[in-house]
Write an enzyme that holds these catalytic residues in place. Structure first.
Site, PDB file in Angstrom:
ATOM      1  N   ASP A  39       0.864  -1.181   0.000  1.00 17.56           N
ATOM      2  CA  ASP A  39       0.000   0.000   0.000  1.00 17.56           C
ATOM      3  C   ASP A  39       0.905   1.237   0.000  1.00 17.56           C
ATOM      4  O   ASP A  39       1.991   1.198   0.602  1.00 17.56           O
ATOM      5  CB  ASP A  39      -0.898   0.024   1.250  1.00 17.56           C
ATOM      6  CG  ASP A  39      -2.157   0.867   1.064  1.00 17.56           C
ATOM      7  OD1 ASP A  39      -3.262   0.331   1.245  1.00 17.56           O
ATOM      8  OD2 ASP A  39      -2.019   2.066   0.726  1.00 17.56           O
ATOM      9  N   LEU A  82       2.031  -1.375  -6.825  1.00 19.74           N
ATOM     10  CA  LEU A  82       2.880  -2.223  -7.651  1.00 19.74           C
ATOM     11  C   LEU A  82       2.523  -2.065  -9.126  1.00 19.74           C
ATOM     12  O   LEU A  82       1.342  -2.071  -9.483  1.00 19.74           O
ATOM     13  CB  LEU A  82       2.707  -3.685  -7.243  1.00 19.74           C
ATOM     14  CG  LEU A  82       2.984  -4.015  -5.775  1.00 19.74           C
ATOM     15  CD1 LEU A  82       2.707  -5.489  -5.502  1.00 19.74           C
ATOM     16  CD2 LEU A  82       4.416  -3.673  -5.409  1.00 19.74           C
ATOM     17  N   CYS A 122     -13.365 -15.422 -14.322  1.00 19.50           N
ATOM     18  CA  CYS A 122     -12.427 -14.537 -13.648  1.00 19.50           C
ATOM     19  C   CYS A 122     -13.117 -13.218 -13.279  1.00 19.50           C
ATOM     20  O   CYS A 122     -14.287 -13.020 -13.584  1.00 19.50           O
ATOM     21  CB  CYS A 122     -11.192 -14.300 -14.524  1.00 19.50           C
ATOM     22  SG  CYS A 122     -11.447 -13.146 -15.896  1.00 19.50           S
ATOM     23  N   CYS A 128     -12.953   4.511  -2.560  1.00 18.72           N
ATOM     24  CA  CYS A 128     -13.645   4.398  -1.284  1.00 18.72           C
ATOM     25  C   CYS A 128     -13.752   5.750  -0.592  1.00 18.72           C
ATOM     26  O   CYS A 128     -14.717   6.025   0.102  1.00 18.72           O
ATOM     27  CB  CYS A 128     -12.903   3.427  -0.371  1.00 18.72           C
ATOM     28  SG  CYS A 128     -13.146   1.720  -0.822  1.00 18.72           S
ATOM     29  N   CYS A 143     -14.260 -13.127 -22.855  1.00 17.60           N
ATOM     30  CA  CYS A 143     -13.395 -12.474 -21.864  1.00 17.60           C
ATOM     31  C   CYS A 143     -11.954 -12.365 -22.377  1.00 17.60           C
ATOM     32  O   CYS A 143     -11.366 -13.371 -22.805  1.00 17.60           O
ATOM     33  CB  CYS A 143     -13.430 -13.249 -20.551  1.00 17.60           C
ATOM     34  SG  CYS A 143     -12.326 -12.553 -19.308  1.00 17.60           S
TER      35      CYS A 143
END
Ligand SMILES: [Zn+2]
Length: 255
Positions: free
Chosen positions: A60, A108, A171, A187, A245
């Site tokens: 993070d 990352l 997936c 969020c 997909c």
């Protein structure tokens, strides 16, 4: 063979016949990658640390803010303005001094994530944005690594396990298209109730422990579990593989 100290520490979980000493030894040898140290990562990380997962890698790039404390329960007031990975690693190690924690204080990129997924036994997506979720999904699928995905917003949470070892599974991309969503919605822009995010994080930890320690897990992958924190009801839906997909369809045709 477990040491006396280890046996004593985990005896209540070793007493479960599905786990036993063999399952506990497996947990002690495993490495789990947790991407995102918010409310989901907080809950999942504490349970995985307490259960004796040998190595946790946490990623993070945020710092702890006052407004995080309402739901990101691994943090304390004294952690405000410190890096989340530092604060989370300290707390996890105060829960379990035998734990090996590696901190990645950054978001990352694809190359870094590829390497981290390669050396992990399971990957927890506890991130807060769609581009990251799709990247994690793509890489876990490519490497056939178990992906335990959770998310929560408002009063609702969702949870799914993608066991990519089984090539028939759909997936995350089959479930949530990459196009047409407001990917910048985070969020931080919406309301959220703490125990819902904790519930989903705990489910992620529970599924992870089963996948790492048990010969046979007691749940089905390829299912989407939806939790409504107002009615307190769960709903389970089967994830249908999207034949178009861009992540998993080609793989299925080739196999
Ligand atoms: Zn797919």
């Amino acid at each position: 063979m477990l040491s006396d100290r280890t046996f004593q520490r985990y005896q209540r979980q070793i007493a479960l016949p599905e786990i036993g000493e063999v399952g506990q030894s497996r947990l002690n040898r495993c490495s789990v990658l947790i991407i995102g140290c918010g409310g989901l990562g907080s809950a999942a990380g504490m349970y995985l640390a307490a259960a004796g997962v040998g190595k946790l890698v946490i990623s993070d790039d945020d710092i702890v803010e006052t407004s995080n404390l309402q739901r990101q329960i691994i943090y304390r007031e004294s952690d405000i303005n410190t890096n989340k990975v530092d604060a989370m690693a300290n707390q996890m190690q105060s829960i379990n001094g035998q734990l090996n924690v590696r901190k990645l204080n950054r978001r990352l990129n694809e190359e870094q994530l590829n390497l981290e997924v390669m050396i992990a036994d399971a990957v927890l997506d506890c991130s807060d944005n769609l581009p990251t979720r799709h990247l994690i999904n793509r890489i876990c699928h490519r490497q056939a690594k178990p992906l335990i995905s959770g998310s929560a917003i408002g009063w609702r949470g969702q949870f799914a396990v993608f066991n990519f070892v089984q090539s028939t599974t759909g997936c995350y991309r089959c479930l949530v298209p990459e196009e047409g969503f407001e990917s910048s919605l985070k969020c931080s822009d919406s309301g959220i109730i703490g125990p819902v995010v904790g519930t989903i994080g705990n489910y992620q930890a529970l599924a992870t422990l089963q996948m790492l320690a048990l010969d046979d897990v007691g749940f089905k992958s390829n299912q989407l579990h939806l939790f409504d924190g107002k009615s307190l009801k769960w709903q389970t839906l089967t994830i249908r593989s999207d034949t178009e997909c861009s992540v998993c369809a080609q793989h299925k045709k080739a196999s």
